[in-house]
Design a protein around this motif. Structure first.
Motif, PDB file in Angstrom:
ATOM      1  N   MET A 148      42.534  37.021  54.494  1.00 17.36           N
ATOM      2  CA  MET A 148      41.315  37.638  55.036  1.00 17.36           C
ATOM      3  C   MET A 148      40.068  37.005  54.416  1.00 17.36           C
ATOM      4  SD  MET A 148      40.334  41.687  55.173  1.00 17.36           S
ATOM      5  CE  MET A 148      42.013  42.098  55.626  1.00 17.36           C
ATOM      6  N   ILE A 149      39.920  37.178  53.077  1.00 17.97           N
ATOM      7  CA  ILE A 149      38.835  36.551  52.328  1.00 17.97           C
ATOM      8  C   ILE A 149      39.406  36.101  50.982  1.00 17.97           C
ATOM      9  CG2 ILE A 149      36.588  36.853  51.208  1.00 17.97           C
ATOM     10  CD1 ILE A 149      35.868  38.917  53.275  1.00 17.97           C
ATOM     11  N   ARG A 150      39.127  34.875  50.615  1.00 18.54           N
ATOM     12  CA  ARG A 150      39.556  34.423  49.285  1.00 18.54           C
ATOM     13  C   ARG A 150      38.333  33.999  48.475  1.00 18.54           C
ATOM     14  NH1 ARG A 150      40.830  29.803  52.406  1.00 18.54           N
ATOM     15  NH2 ARG A 150      39.933  27.867  51.552  1.00 18.54           N
ATOM     16  N   GLN A 151      38.449  34.158  47.175  1.00 13.14           N
ATOM     17  CA  GLN A 151      37.353  33.825  46.282  1.00 13.14           C
ATOM     18  C   GLN A 151      37.742  32.666  45.386  1.00 13.14           C
ATOM     19  OE1 GLN A 151      35.994  37.036  43.772  1.00 13.14           O
ATOM     20  NE2 GLN A 151      34.229  35.891  43.018  1.00 13.14           N
ATOM     21  N   GLU A 152      36.763  31.809  45.107  1.00 16.14           N
ATOM     22  CA  GLU A 152      36.958  30.673  44.222  1.00 16.14           C
ATOM     23  C   GLU A 152      35.804  30.627  43.219  1.00 16.14           C
ATOM     24  OE1 GLU A 152      38.797  27.708  47.678  1.00 16.14           O
ATOM     25  OE2 GLU A 152      36.626  27.962  47.450  1.00 16.14           O
ATOM     26  N   LYS A 168      35.532  34.035  30.574  1.00 13.32           N
ATOM     27  CA  LYS A 168      36.636  34.565  29.787  1.00 13.32           C
ATOM     28  C   LYS A 168      37.614  35.350  30.650  1.00 13.32           C
ATOM     29  CE  LYS A 168      36.012  38.386  27.469  1.00 13.32           C
ATOM     30  NZ  LYS A 168      35.567  39.395  26.478  1.00 13.32           N
ATOM     31  N   ARG A 169      38.803  35.534  30.131  1.00 15.63           N
ATOM     32  CA  ARG A 169      39.810  36.357  30.794  1.00 15.63           C
ATOM     33  C   ARG A 169      39.282  37.789  30.921  1.00 15.63           C
ATOM     34  NH1 ARG A 169      45.284  36.175  31.589  1.00 15.63           N
ATOM     35  NH2 ARG A 169      46.401  38.162  31.590  1.00 15.63           N
ATOM     36  N   PRO A 170      39.441  38.418  32.086  1.00 17.42           N
ATOM     37  CA  PRO A 170      38.859  39.751  32.264  1.00 17.42           C
ATOM     38  C   PRO A 170      39.505  40.786  31.365  1.00 17.42           C
ATOM     39  CG  PRO A 170      40.324  39.240  34.088  1.00 17.42           C
ATOM     40  CD  PRO A 170      40.189  37.980  33.274  1.00 17.42           C
ATOM     41  N   ASP A 171      38.688  41.705  30.910  1.00 19.94           N
ATOM     42  CA  ASP A 171      39.160  42.827  30.105  1.00 19.94           C
ATOM     43  C   ASP A 171      39.731  43.874  31.054  1.00 19.94           C
ATOM     44  OD1 ASP A 171      39.553  44.990  28.474  1.00 19.94           O
ATOM     45  OD2 ASP A 171      37.627  44.800  27.425  1.00 19.94           O
ATOM     46  N   ALA A 172      40.978  44.251  30.860  1.00 19.93           N
ATOM     47  CA  ALA A 172      41.616  45.238  31.742  1.00 19.93           C
ATOM     48  C   ALA A 172      40.858  46.547  31.756  1.00 19.93           C
ATOM     49  CB  ALA A 172      43.064  45.463  31.313  1.00 19.93           C
ATOM     50  N   ASP A 173      40.098  46.818  30.687  1.00 17.38           N
ATOM     51  CA  ASP A 173      39.350  48.072  30.624  1.00 17.38           C
ATOM     52  C   ASP A 173      38.303  48.163  31.712  1.00 17.38           C
ATOM     53  OD1 ASP A 173      38.563  50.590  29.294  1.00 17.38           O
ATOM     54  OD2 ASP A 173      36.702  49.494  28.897  1.00 17.38           O
ATOM     55  N   LEU A 174      37.840  47.001  32.221  1.00 20.24           N
ATOM     56  CA  LEU A 174      36.847  47.038  33.286  1.00 20.24           C
ATOM     57  C   LEU A 174      37.420  47.670  34.548  1.00 20.24           C
ATOM     58  CD1 LEU A 174      35.124  43.569  32.808  1.00 20.24           C
ATOM     59  CD2 LEU A 174      34.272  45.818  32.154  1.00 20.24           C
ATOM     60  N   PHE A 213      42.208  46.021  44.179  1.00 21.81           N
ATOM     61  CA  PHE A 213      41.391  46.126  42.970  1.00 21.81           C
ATOM     62  C   PHE A 213      41.981  47.132  41.991  1.00 21.81           C
ATOM     63  CE2 PHE A 213      38.091  48.013  40.377  1.00 21.81           C
ATOM     64  CZ  PHE A 213      37.457  46.896  39.860  1.00 21.81           C
ATOM     65  N   PHE A 214      42.327  48.311  42.461  1.00 22.50           N
ATOM     66  CA  PHE A 214      42.822  49.333  41.540  1.00 22.50           C
ATOM     67  C   PHE A 214      44.274  49.083  41.114  1.00 22.50           C
ATOM     68  CE2 PHE A 214      39.114  51.675  43.248  1.00 22.50           C
ATOM     69  CZ  PHE A 214      38.468  51.861  42.035  1.00 22.50           C
ATOM     70  N   ALA A 215      44.922  48.101  41.742  1.00 18.25           N
ATOM     71  CA  ALA A 215      46.200  47.594  41.222  1.00 18.25           C
ATOM     72  C   ALA A 215      45.966  46.455  40.217  1.00 18.25           C
ATOM     73  CB  ALA A 215      47.081  47.106  42.369  1.00 18.25           C
ATOM     74  N   LYS A 216      44.704  46.223  39.887  1.00 16.05           N
ATOM     75  CA  LYS A 216      44.288  45.215  38.900  1.00 16.05           C
ATOM     76  C   LYS A 216      44.663  43.796  39.311  1.00 16.05           C
ATOM     77  CE  LYS A 216      44.438  48.531  35.086  1.00 16.05           C
ATOM     78  NZ  LYS A 216      44.885  48.823  33.695  1.00 16.05           N
ATOM     79  N   ASN A 217      44.421  43.519  40.610  1.00 17.35           N
ATOM     80  CA  ASN A 217      44.740  42.198  41.148  1.00 17.35           C
ATOM     81  C   ASN A 217      43.509  41.391  41.544  1.00 17.35           C
ATOM     82  OD1 ASN A 217      47.552  42.555  40.934  1.00 17.35           O
ATOM     83  ND2 ASN A 217      47.607  43.657  42.894  1.00 17.35           N
ATOM     84  N   GLU A 218      42.321  41.819  41.101  1.00 19.40           N
ATOM     85  CA  GLU A 218      41.091  41.123  41.497  1.00 19.40           C
ATOM     86  C   GLU A 218      40.382  40.543  40.281  1.00 19.40           C
ATOM     87  OE1 GLU A 218      40.132  40.453  44.574  1.00 19.40           O
ATOM     88  OE2 GLU A 218      41.900  41.495  45.379  1.00 19.40           O
ATOM     89  N   ASP A 219      41.126  39.728  39.517  1.00 16.23           N
ATOM     90  CA  ASP A 219      40.579  39.178  38.281  1.00 16.23           C
ATOM     91  C   ASP A 219      39.344  38.314  38.507  1.00 16.23           C
ATOM     92  OD1 ASP A 219      42.588  40.469  36.969  1.00 16.23           O
ATOM     93  OD2 ASP A 219      43.608  38.665  36.246  1.00 16.23           O
ATOM     94  N   MET A 269      36.962  38.660  40.713  1.00 15.54           N
ATOM     95  CA  MET A 269      35.795  39.515  40.872  1.00 15.54           C
ATOM     96  C   MET A 269      35.336  40.059  39.520  1.00 15.54           C
ATOM     97  SD  MET A 269      35.272  43.205  42.714  1.00 15.54           S
ATOM     98  CE  MET A 269      36.121  42.799  44.231  1.00 15.54           C
ATOM     99  N   VAL A 270      36.293  40.505  38.711  1.00 15.98           N
ATOM    100  CA  VAL A 270      35.956  41.060  37.404  1.00 15.98           C
ATOM    101  C   VAL A 270      35.350  39.982  36.503  1.00 15.98           C
ATOM    102  CG1 VAL A 270      36.880  42.206  35.351  1.00 15.98           C
ATOM    103  CG2 VAL A 270      37.730  42.841  37.614  1.00 15.98           C
ATOM    104  N   LYS A 271      35.909  38.779  36.537  1.00 20.81           N
ATOM    105  CA  LYS A 271      35.349  37.667  35.771  1.00 20.81           C
ATOM    106  C   LYS A 271      33.909  37.382  36.201  1.00 20.81           C
ATOM    107  CE  LYS A 271      39.538  34.942  34.778  1.00 20.81           C
ATOM    108  NZ  LYS A 271      40.207  33.639  35.024  1.00 20.81           N
ATOM    109  N   LYS A 272      33.679  37.403  37.497  1.00 22.50           N
ATOM    110  CA  LYS A 272      32.343  37.117  38.021  1.00 22.50           C
ATOM    111  C   LYS A 272      31.347  38.161  37.545  1.00 22.50           C
ATOM    112  CE  LYS A 272      30.042  36.665  42.560  1.00 22.50           C
ATOM    113  NZ  LYS A 272      30.305  36.570  44.008  1.00 22.50           N
ATOM    114  N   ALA A 273      31.703  39.438  37.636  1.00 26.59           N
ATOM    115  CA  ALA A 273      30.811  40.501  37.177  1.00 26.59           C
ATOM    116  C   ALA A 273      30.525  40.365  35.684  1.00 26.59           C
ATOM    117  CB  ALA A 273      31.430  41.866  37.479  1.00 26.59           C
ATOM    118  N   HIS A 274      31.566  40.064  34.910  1.00 26.33           N
ATOM    119  CA  HIS A 274      31.393  39.895  33.462  1.00 26.33           C
ATOM    120  C   HIS A 274      30.450  38.732  33.162  1.00 26.33           C
ATOM    121  CE1 HIS A 274      32.449  38.568  29.360  1.00 26.33           C
ATOM    122  NE2 HIS A 274      32.605  39.862  29.129  1.00 26.33           N
TER     123      HIS A 274
END
Length: 412
Positions: A1-5, A11-17, A216-222, A224-229
């Motif tokens: 559907m949509i992929r991100q690059e 850094k590796r995303p913090d799971a706490d996010l 996202f809530f299955a923690k499969n959108e690393d 996106m989380v990296k980008k926000a961080h």
């Protein structure tokens, strides 16, 4: 559907996010997270409403609202206007109180062929209520007039002044959940009603959003989380976030993004510090001939997100014609316009990356209801993540409220 690059190191995303947003969603204080599941059954309520004969006969839909009450709907309609589901009804917007624009929109409007959707979360937005009053006078309508009750519908918070007005005079009212802010409300009745009226599959729209939510809530959108961080931790170095969307269909989406990003993140944080990131929306290839120069050789204070469509589903060819004195343009002969636009996106992105600018890309397989829902929810989640990392209240807008108070004093 949509992929991100991503084309920058982070850094590796913090799971706490992930967990921070999950806690926010479970708390019930922020309601947009639940909209993809349609917990209020709004889709079915809308389906029943638009099947009424007097609603089906309306040829023009007029959204009377501003900001979060209009921008998301405009964005999705522009993204999907070319698709086969879009019917021939006109979709107009009374937003700004610019008198020239207002009179231009009012020309030719016929009451019995139009449905007016009055949208205000608070129920008392000054631009919206001013247009509402004008419509009543223009069409010579009283509150008890059956034409008023038939041709007007309200969308607002339960218990708001507009809700109470609608109940008193017997108008149809759709409710916005109390915990859904205006700029996060497009996947509620705010956007779903007008979009359904012009033919779009609103359940598919929500399905696209739910696909991303579940991932996202299955923690499969690393990514996106990296980008926000990266955005939050480099906000001082890169305070400007450019969205470079390749396709004219993204013009209104860019405007929606600007409101969402600016109004959510431009805040005083919990330590009393002014925080924020400045959004800029560009359209490719048009803005290659203007803003790109600033990105390439101007201050390195920007990040850039490219949006590219893989399949336009129509791609007329550039004719194999050699123009005298213009033979240097012949290299593109026989190729499609969409192919050219995609190549321009790739080339522009490479030129920006080569300058050491932080770039990422969203590649959309094709524009349809599911991808539009996914894209909307992507930016809502990205905004929530970035706001959490900036330690601001992503969901209020005290600066906007201050201006409203000053305005009122000027007319008192």
């Amino acid at each position: 559907m949509i992929r991100q690059e991503l084309f920058f190191d982070t850094k590796r995303p913090d799971a706490d996010l992930y967990d921070r947003l999950a806690r926010e969603a479970r708390s019930g204080e922020v309601g947009y997270y639940r909209l993809p599941e349609d917990p209020q059954g709004v889709c079915d309520e809308i389906a029943a409403y638009i099947e009424k004969d007097d609603i089906k006969s309306c040829r023009t839909i007029v959204v009377v609202g501003i900001g979060g009450s209009s921008l998301g709907t405009k964005a999705i309609d522009r993204l999907l206007f070319h698709t086969s589901n879009r019917n021939k009804k006109r979709l107009l917007f009374l937003e700004n109180v610019d008198p020239i624009e207002q009179q231009s929109i009012m020309k030719g409007l016929k009451l019995d062929e139009s449905l007016f959707i009055i949208i205000s979360k608070s129920g008392s937005t000054i631009e919206t209520t001013s247009h509402f009053k004008y419509l009543l006078e223009h069409f010579n309508l009283s509150f008890e007039d059956e034409r008023f009750k038939r041709q007007f519908v309200f969308i607002t918070d339960s218990g708001s002044p507009l809700d109470r007005f609608g109940a008193k005079y017997g108008l149809k009212v759709f409710h916005i959940p109390h915990n859904v802010g205006g700029r996060f409300s497009v996947l509620s009745a705010v956007g779903l009603l007008p979009l359904a009226l012009v033919g779009y599959d609103i359940k598919a729209l929500l399905s696209g959003a739910k696909t991303l939510k579940d991932s996202f809530f299955a923690k499969n959108e690393d990514l996106m989380v990296k980008k926000a961080h990266y955005y939050a931790t480099h906000a001082g170095q890169y305070p400007i976030n450019v969205l470079f969307s390749y396709g004219s269909a993204f013009e209104e989406f860019n405007a929606w993004y600007v409101q969402l990003w600016a109004e959510s993140l431009g805040k005083i944080d919990k330590n009393g510090e002014r925080r924020g990131l400045t959004p800029v929306g560009l359209i490719g290839s048009v803005d290659q001939h203007s803003f790109l120069q600033l990105i390439i050789e101007g201050p390195k204070n920007k990040t850039v997100t490219m949006i590219k469509i893989e399949d336009f589903e129509t791609d007329p060819k550039i004719p194999d014609i050699s123009l005298p004195y213009l033979e240097k343009t012949d290299y593109i002969n026989g190729h499609g316009f969409g192919e050219l636009l995609g190549a321009q996106c790739d080339a522009t992105m490479q030129s920006i990356v080569d300058q050491g600018v932080s770039v990422d890309r969203l590649v959309i397989e094709r524009l349809d209801e599911k991808s539009a829902g996914y894209l909307i929810f992507y930016y809502e989640l990205l905004t929530s993540l970035t706001g959490a990392l900036l330690e601001v209240n992503t969901y209020d807008q005290p600066g906007v409220e201050l201006g409203k108070q000053i305005l009122k004093s000027k007319f008192s």
